[in-house]
Design a protein around this motif. Structure first.
Motif, PDB file in Angstrom:
ATOM      1  N   ASN A  29     -10.873  14.287  11.216  1.00 14.02           N
ATOM      2  CA  ASN A  29     -11.563  14.176  12.508  1.00 14.02           C
ATOM      3  C   ASN A  29     -12.678  13.139  12.444  1.00 14.02           C
ATOM      4  O   ASN A  29     -12.834  12.323  13.353  1.00 14.02           O
ATOM      5  N   ALA A  30     -13.464  13.173  11.388  1.00 16.05           N
ATOM      6  CA  ALA A  30     -14.576  12.230  11.258  1.00 16.05           C
ATOM      7  C   ALA A  30     -14.054  10.792  11.228  1.00 16.05           C
ATOM      8  O   ALA A  30     -14.611   9.909  11.879  1.00 16.05           O
ATOM      9  N   LEU A  31     -12.972  10.562  10.496  1.00 21.36           N
ATOM     10  CA  LEU A  31     -12.397   9.216  10.428  1.00 21.36           C
ATOM     11  C   LEU A  31     -11.841   8.777  11.779  1.00 21.36           C
ATOM     12  O   LEU A  31     -11.991   7.616  12.168  1.00 21.36           O
ATOM     13  N   LYS A  32     -11.207   9.692  12.503  1.00 13.90           N
ATOM     14  CA  LYS A  32     -10.651   9.359  13.824  1.00 13.90           C
ATOM     15  C   LYS A  32     -11.733   8.953  14.804  1.00 13.90           C
ATOM     16  O   LYS A  32     -11.581   8.001  15.552  1.00 13.90           O
ATOM     17  N   TYR A  33     -12.819   9.715  14.823  1.00 13.99           N
ATOM     18  CA  TYR A  33     -13.804   9.538  15.876  1.00 13.99           C
ATOM     19  C   TYR A  33     -14.998   8.680  15.476  1.00 13.99           C
ATOM     20  O   TYR A  33     -15.687   8.149  16.335  1.00 13.99           O
ATOM     21  N   ALA A  34     -15.252   8.507  14.185  1.00 14.85           N
ATOM     22  CA  ALA A  34     -16.373   7.675  13.768  1.00 14.85           C
ATOM     23  C   ALA A  34     -15.971   6.209  13.667  1.00 14.85           C
ATOM     24  O   ALA A  34     -16.820   5.341  13.579  1.00 14.85           O
ATOM     25  N   GLY A  35     -14.659   5.948  13.643  1.00 15.47           N
ATOM     26  CA  GLY A  35     -14.208   4.568  13.500  1.00 15.47           C
ATOM     27  C   GLY A  35     -14.697   4.010  12.181  1.00 15.47           C
ATOM     28  O   GLY A  35     -14.510   4.600  11.138  1.00 15.47           O
ATOM     29  N   ALA A  36     -15.376   2.881  12.250  1.00 16.06           N
ATOM     30  CA  ALA A  36     -15.894   2.250  11.039  1.00 16.06           C
ATOM     31  C   ALA A  36     -17.293   2.751  10.710  1.00 16.06           C
ATOM     32  O   ALA A  36     -17.951   2.223   9.815  1.00 16.06           O
ATOM     33  N   GLY A  37     -17.747   3.762  11.423  1.00 20.36           N
ATOM     34  CA  GLY A  37     -19.103   4.276  11.214  1.00 20.36           C
ATOM     35  C   GLY A  37     -19.240   5.098   9.949  1.00 20.36           C
ATOM     36  O   GLY A  37     -18.289   5.374   9.244  1.00 20.36           O
ATOM     37  N   ASP A  47     -30.901  29.296   2.043  1.00 16.69           N
ATOM     38  CA  ASP A  47     -31.090  30.741   2.255  1.00 16.69           C
ATOM     39  C   ASP A  47     -30.047  31.572   1.523  1.00 16.69           C
ATOM     40  O   ASP A  47     -29.483  32.523   2.064  1.00 16.69           O
ATOM     41  N   GLY A  48     -29.728  31.202   0.290  1.00 13.99           N
ATOM     42  CA  GLY A  48     -28.784  31.967  -0.520  1.00 13.99           C
ATOM     43  C   GLY A  48     -27.327  31.738  -0.182  1.00 13.99           C
ATOM     44  O   GLY A  48     -26.454  32.420  -0.700  1.00 13.99           O
ATOM     45  N   GLN A  49     -27.060  30.782   0.682  1.00  5.19           N
ATOM     46  CA  GLN A  49     -25.680  30.485   1.071  1.00  5.19           C
ATOM     47  C   GLN A  49     -25.296  29.092   0.582  1.00  5.19           C
ATOM     48  O   GLN A  49     -26.139  28.204   0.485  1.00  5.19           O
ATOM     49  N   ALA A  50     -24.013  28.923   0.291  1.00  5.91           N
ATOM     50  CA  ALA A  50     -23.497  27.584   0.024  1.00  5.91           C
ATOM     51  C   ALA A  50     -23.184  26.961   1.373  1.00  5.91           C
ATOM     52  O   ALA A  50     -22.595  27.599   2.250  1.00  5.91           O
ATOM     53  N   VAL A  51     -23.599  25.711   1.555  1.00  5.66           N
ATOM     54  CA  VAL A  51     -23.419  25.020   2.826  1.00  5.66           C
ATOM     55  C   VAL A  51     -22.649  23.728   2.580  1.00  5.66           C
ATOM     56  O   VAL A  51     -22.969  22.964   1.668  1.00  5.66           O
ATOM     57  N   LEU A  52     -21.632  23.506   3.393  1.00  9.75           N
ATOM     58  CA  LEU A  52     -20.865  22.267   3.378  1.00  9.75           C
ATOM     59  C   LEU A  52     -21.001  21.645   4.759  1.00  9.75           C
ATOM     60  O   LEU A  52     -20.758  22.317   5.771  1.00  9.75           O
ATOM     61  N   GLU A  53     -21.410  20.386   4.807  1.00  5.47           N
ATOM     62  CA  GLU A  53     -21.547  19.685   6.074  1.00  5.47           C
ATOM     63  C   GLU A  53     -20.739  18.393   6.035  1.00  5.47           C
ATOM     64  O   GLU A  53     -20.733  17.696   5.019  1.00  5.47           O
ATOM     65  N   VAL A  54     -20.081  18.104   7.150  1.00  9.05           N
ATOM     66  CA  VAL A  54     -19.426  16.811   7.344  1.00  9.05           C
ATOM     67  C   VAL A  54     -19.987  16.257   8.639  1.00  9.05           C
ATOM     68  O   VAL A  54     -19.902  16.899   9.683  1.00  9.05           O
ATOM     69  N   ALA A  55     -20.589  15.063   8.546  1.00 12.83           N
ATOM     70  CA  ALA A  55     -21.234  14.465   9.709  1.00 12.83           C
ATOM     71  C   ALA A  55     -20.696  13.056   9.920  1.00 12.83           C
ATOM     72  O   ALA A  55     -20.398  12.339   8.962  1.00 12.83           O
ATOM     73  N   ASP A  56     -20.585  12.676  11.188  1.00 16.23           N
ATOM     74  CA  ASP A  56     -20.147  11.318  11.511  1.00 16.23           C
ATOM     75  C   ASP A  56     -21.061  10.729  12.576  1.00 16.23           C
ATOM     76  O   ASP A  56     -21.938  11.405  13.095  1.00 16.23           O
ATOM     77  N   ARG A  57     -20.842   9.475  12.895  1.00 15.08           N
ATOM     78  CA  ARG A  57     -21.635   8.757  13.900  1.00 15.08           C
ATOM     79  C   ARG A  57     -20.775   8.381  15.107  1.00 15.08           C
ATOM     80  O   ARG A  57     -21.041   7.397  15.773  1.00 15.08           O
TER      81      ARG A  57
END
Length: 123
Positions: A29-37, A47-57
Motif C-alpha cells: 500500500n505504501a509503495l502504491k500510494y507514496a509513489g517515489a516518496g 508502554d510495554g507494547q511492541a509497536v510496528l509502524e509503516v508510514a508514507d508521504r
C-alpha cells in the motif's frame, strides 16, 4: 526511499508467515500510494507494547474513512484506478487481532501512518 528504524531487543512473537503477510500488505500500500516518496518502517516499544509502524508521504486517508477502509472490499474513490480489491488492510487487521494486537490509522502529515500495537507479544 525506505527508512527502517528499529529499537534493539524489540521482539514480536507470532506466526511468521501471517505477520510477514501483514507487513507485505502495508508496504505494498505504501509503495502504491507514496509513489517515489519516502516510506518509513519503525519498530519500537511503547508502554510495554511492541509497536510496528509503516508510514508514507502519499495522499493519506481522510479521518472519516479510516475505520471503514479496514473492512473487507472497501476502496476509496481516489484508489479506484490503482490495482487491488480492498482486502489488504482488512487482512492486516485480522492478522493483528489474531495476535492480540490493534491497528490504528493516523495522519502522517502528509500521508498515512499505520500503527500496530502488539500487547501480548512484546518481550
Amino acid at each position: 526511499m525506505l527508512n527502517v528504524l528499529a529499537e534493539p531487543d524489540v521482539i514480536i512473537r507470532g506466526d511468521r508467515h501471517l505477520l510477514s503477510q501483514a507487513l507485505d500488505n502495508l508496504l505494498d500500500n505504501a509503495l502504491k500510494y507514496a509513489g517515489a516518496g519516502e516510506i518509513e518502517i519503525r519498530v519500537c516499544r511503547h508502554d510495554g507494547q511492541a509497536v510496528l509502524e509503516v508510514a508514507d508521504r502519499g495522499p493519506g486517508i481522510p479521518e472519516a474513512d479510516r475505520e471503514t477502509v479496514l473492512d473487507r472490499f472497501v476502496r476509496l474513490e481516489a484508489s479506484r484506478t490503482t490495482p487491488g480489491n480492498g482486502l489488504g488492510l482488512s487482512l492486516v487487521r485480522a492478522i493483528v487481532r489474531r495476535h492480540g494486537g490493534s491497528v490504528v490509522l493516523e495522519d502522517n502529515r502528509p500521508g498515512l501512518r499505520v500503527r500496530i500495537e502488539f500487547t501480548r507479544l512484546a518481550t
